[in-house]
Design a protein around this motif. Structure first.
Motif, PDB file in Angstrom:
ATOM      1  N   MET A   1       0.846  -1.176   0.000  1.00 55.10           N
ATOM      2  CA  MET A   1       0.000   0.000   0.000  1.00 55.10           C
ATOM      3  C   MET A   1       0.890   1.238   0.000  1.00 55.10           C
ATOM      4  O   MET A   1       1.836   1.325   0.770  1.00 55.10           O
ATOM      5  N   VAL A   2       0.584   2.182  -0.854  1.00 49.51           N
ATOM      6  CA  VAL A   2       1.298   3.448  -0.941  1.00 49.51           C
ATOM      7  C   VAL A   2       0.375   4.536  -0.397  1.00 49.51           C
ATOM      8  O   VAL A   2      -0.786   4.628  -0.778  1.00 49.51           O
ATOM      9  N   THR A   3       0.923   5.347   0.509  1.00 49.04           N
ATOM     10  CA  THR A   3       0.167   6.473   1.064  1.00 49.04           C
ATOM     11  C   THR A   3       0.846   7.760   0.624  1.00 49.04           C
ATOM     12  O   THR A   3       2.068   7.867   0.666  1.00 49.04           O
ATOM     13  N   ALA A   4       0.046   8.713   0.203  1.00 45.58           N
ATOM     14  CA  ALA A   4       0.563  10.024  -0.181  1.00 45.58           C
ATOM     15  C   ALA A   4      -0.335  11.100   0.399  1.00 45.58           C
ATOM     16  O   ALA A   4      -1.543  10.901   0.554  1.00 45.58           O
ATOM     17  N   ILE A   5       0.270  12.220   0.726  1.00 45.53           N
ATOM     18  CA  ILE A   5      -0.468  13.396   1.167  1.00 45.53           C
ATOM     19  C   ILE A   5      -0.415  14.385   0.015  1.00 45.53           C
ATOM     20  O   ILE A   5       0.680  14.739  -0.456  1.00 45.53           O
ATOM     21  N   ILE A   6      -1.569  14.797  -0.447  1.00 47.03           N
ATOM     22  CA  ILE A   6      -1.654  15.705  -1.586  1.00 47.03           C
ATOM     23  C   ILE A   6      -2.223  17.027  -1.090  1.00 47.03           C
ATOM     24  O   ILE A   6      -3.336  17.078  -0.568  1.00 47.03           O
ATOM     25  N   MET A   7      -1.437  18.065  -1.230  1.00 45.15           N
ATOM     26  CA  MET A   7      -1.856  19.412  -0.834  1.00 45.15           C
ATOM     27  C   MET A   7      -2.320  20.148  -2.090  1.00 45.15           C
ATOM     28  O   MET A   7      -1.644  20.092  -3.122  1.00 45.15           O
ATOM     29  N   LEU A   8      -3.459  20.817  -1.992  1.00 47.32           N
ATOM     30  CA  LEU A   8      -4.034  21.480  -3.158  1.00 47.32           C
ATOM     31  C   LEU A   8      -4.342  22.941  -2.889  1.00 47.32           C
ATOM     32  O   LEU A   8      -4.921  23.278  -1.848  1.00 47.32           O
ATOM     33  N   SER A   9      -3.983  23.784  -3.830  1.00 44.17           N
ATOM     34  CA  SER A   9      -4.434  25.174  -3.857  1.00 44.17           C
ATOM     35  C   SER A   9      -5.602  25.225  -4.834  1.00 44.17           C
ATOM     36  O   SER A   9      -5.516  24.694  -5.943  1.00 44.17           O
ATOM     37  N   VAL A  10      -6.681  25.855  -4.388  1.00 45.05           N
ATOM     38  CA  VAL A  10      -7.922  25.852  -5.155  1.00 45.05           C
ATOM     39  C   VAL A  10      -8.467  27.273  -5.206  1.00 45.05           C
ATOM     40  O   VAL A  10      -8.274  28.045  -4.261  1.00 45.05           O
ATOM     41  N   GLU A  11      -9.146  27.613  -6.302  1.00 45.14           N
ATOM     42  CA  GLU A  11      -9.813  28.916  -6.359  1.00 45.14           C
ATOM     43  C   GLU A  11     -10.766  29.010  -5.163  1.00 45.14           C
ATOM     44  O   GLU A  11     -11.578  28.111  -4.932  1.00 45.14           O
TER      45      GLU A  11
ATOM     46  N   GLN B   1      -2.487   1.164  -4.365  1.00 47.46           N
ATOM     47  CA  GLN B   1      -1.658  -0.028  -4.404  1.00 47.46           C
ATOM     48  C   GLN B   1      -0.242   0.187  -4.917  1.00 47.46           C
ATOM     49  O   GLN B   1       0.635  -0.611  -4.629  1.00 47.46           O
ATOM     50  N   SER B   2       0.002   1.258  -5.691  1.00 48.31           N
ATOM     51  CA  SER B   2       1.326   1.404  -6.303  1.00 48.31           C
ATOM     52  C   SER B   2       1.657   2.868  -6.591  1.00 48.31           C
ATOM     53  O   SER B   2       0.772   3.729  -6.586  1.00 48.31           O
ATOM     54  N   ASN B   3       2.932   3.112  -6.872  1.00 48.84           N
ATOM     55  CA  ASN B   3       3.346   4.458  -7.288  1.00 48.84           C
ATOM     56  C   ASN B   3       2.692   4.842  -8.607  1.00 48.84           C
ATOM     57  O   ASN B   3       2.372   6.014  -8.830  1.00 48.84           O
ATOM     58  N   ASP B   4       2.499   3.874  -9.482  1.00 49.41           N
ATOM     59  CA  ASP B   4       1.813   4.159 -10.745  1.00 49.41           C
ATOM     60  C   ASP B   4       0.391   4.653 -10.497  1.00 49.41           C
ATOM     61  O   ASP B   4      -0.103   5.537 -11.202  1.00 49.41           O
ATOM     62  N   ALA B   5      -0.263   4.091  -9.476  1.00 48.31           N
ATOM     63  CA  ALA B   5      -1.622   4.529  -9.152  1.00 48.31           C
ATOM     64  C   ALA B   5      -1.622   5.958  -8.621  1.00 48.31           C
ATOM     65  O   ALA B   5      -2.529   6.730  -8.922  1.00 48.31           O
ATOM     66  N   ILE B   6      -0.603   6.340  -7.843  1.00 49.07           N
ATOM     67  CA  ILE B   6      -0.478   7.736  -7.387  1.00 49.07           C
ATOM     68  C   ILE B   6      -0.282   8.645  -8.588  1.00 49.07           C
ATOM     69  O   ILE B   6      -0.899   9.702  -8.699  1.00 49.07           O
ATOM     70  N   SER B   7       0.588   8.219  -9.494  1.00 49.41           N
ATOM     71  CA  SER B   7       0.852   9.003 -10.696  1.00 49.41           C
ATOM     72  C   SER B   7      -0.438   9.230 -11.488  1.00 49.41           C
ATOM     73  O   SER B   7      -0.739  10.353 -11.903  1.00 49.41           O
ATOM     74  N   ASP B   8      -1.206   8.181 -11.673  1.00 53.26           N
ATOM     75  CA  ASP B   8      -2.467   8.297 -12.411  1.00 53.26           C
ATOM     76  C   ASP B   8      -3.442   9.213 -11.668  1.00 53.26           C
ATOM     77  O   ASP B   8      -4.089  10.065 -12.277  1.00 53.26           O
TER      78      ASP B   8
ATOM     79  N   LEU C   1       5.030  11.611  -0.683  1.00 54.08           N
ATOM     80  CA  LEU C   1       4.879  10.192  -0.385  1.00 54.08           C
ATOM     81  C   LEU C   1       5.215   9.936   1.072  1.00 54.08           C
ATOM     82  O   LEU C   1       6.194  10.469   1.594  1.00 54.08           O
ATOM     83  N   ALA C   2       4.414   9.123   1.711  1.00 50.81           N
ATOM     84  CA  ALA C   2       4.657   8.761   3.108  1.00 50.81           C
ATOM     85  C   ALA C   2       5.561   7.534   3.140  1.00 50.81           C
ATOM     86  O   ALA C   2       5.344   6.570   2.401  1.00 50.81           O
ATOM     87  N   PHE C   3       6.578   7.561   4.002  1.00 55.58           N
ATOM     88  CA  PHE C   3       7.493   6.440   4.143  1.00 55.58           C
ATOM     89  C   PHE C   3       7.077   5.488   5.256  1.00 55.58           C
ATOM     90  O   PHE C   3       7.151   4.287   5.115  1.00 55.58           O
ATOM     91  N   LYS C   4       6.677   6.049   6.394  1.00 51.72           N
ATOM     92  CA  LYS C   4       6.332   5.227   7.547  1.00 51.72           C
ATOM     93  C   LYS C   4       5.243   5.927   8.347  1.00 51.72           C
ATOM     94  O   LYS C   4       5.271   7.138   8.504  1.00 51.72           O
ATOM     95  N   ALA C   5       4.313   5.133   8.866  1.00 49.16           N
ATOM     96  CA  ALA C   5       3.245   5.669   9.703  1.00 49.16           C
ATOM     97  C   ALA C   5       3.619   5.501  11.166  1.00 49.16           C
ATOM     98  O   ALA C   5       4.125   4.455  11.568  1.00 49.16           O
ATOM     99  N   TYR C   6       3.376   6.537  11.938  1.00 46.13           N
ATOM    100  CA  TYR C   6       3.611   6.504  13.377  1.00 46.13           C
ATOM    101  C   TYR C   6       2.282   6.759  14.071  1.00 46.13           C
ATOM    102  O   TYR C   6       1.861   7.895  14.203  1.00 46.13           O
TER     103      TYR C   6
END
Length: 91
Positions: free
Chosen positions: A1-11, A47-54, A73-78
């Motif tokens: 499992m790949v976890t990512a935090i996505i920060m967004l600037s929005v109108e 499930q994968s880095n490719d899925a994050i990319s998509d 990308l998150a490396f480790k959860a605490y």
């Protein structure tokens, strides 16, 4: 499992609309409105880095009113449970 935090600037006048759309996308587990330099934080679990990319380059790119994204990308959860386990002596 790949976890990512996505920060967004929005109108600004479309933050709620974009957040609701993000919340309906598969792979985005959590969506928050936040203070600071970004407007929305989204937690992706896929499930994968490719899925994050998509997710970022295809799906988010199609949503109107998103000005900018930053993906980390998150490396480790605490979690609290993990930390208590590390410091417990055991019985």
């Amino acid at each position: 499992m790949v976890t990512a935090i996505i920060m967004l600037s929005v109108e600004k006048k479309h933050i709620n609309q974009v957040a609701e759309k993000l919340a309906s996308i598969e792979g985005l587990a959590e969506v928050y409105s936040v203070s600071g330099p970004y407007d929305i934080a989204a937690i992706a679990r896929v499930q994968s880095n490719d899925a994050i990319s998509d997710l970022v380059t295809q799906q988010l790119a199609q949503i109107d009113y998103i000005i900018k994204t930053e993906t980390m990308l998150a490396f480790k959860a605490y979690s609290k449970d993990d930390l208590e386990g590390m410091f417990s002596v055991g019985v």
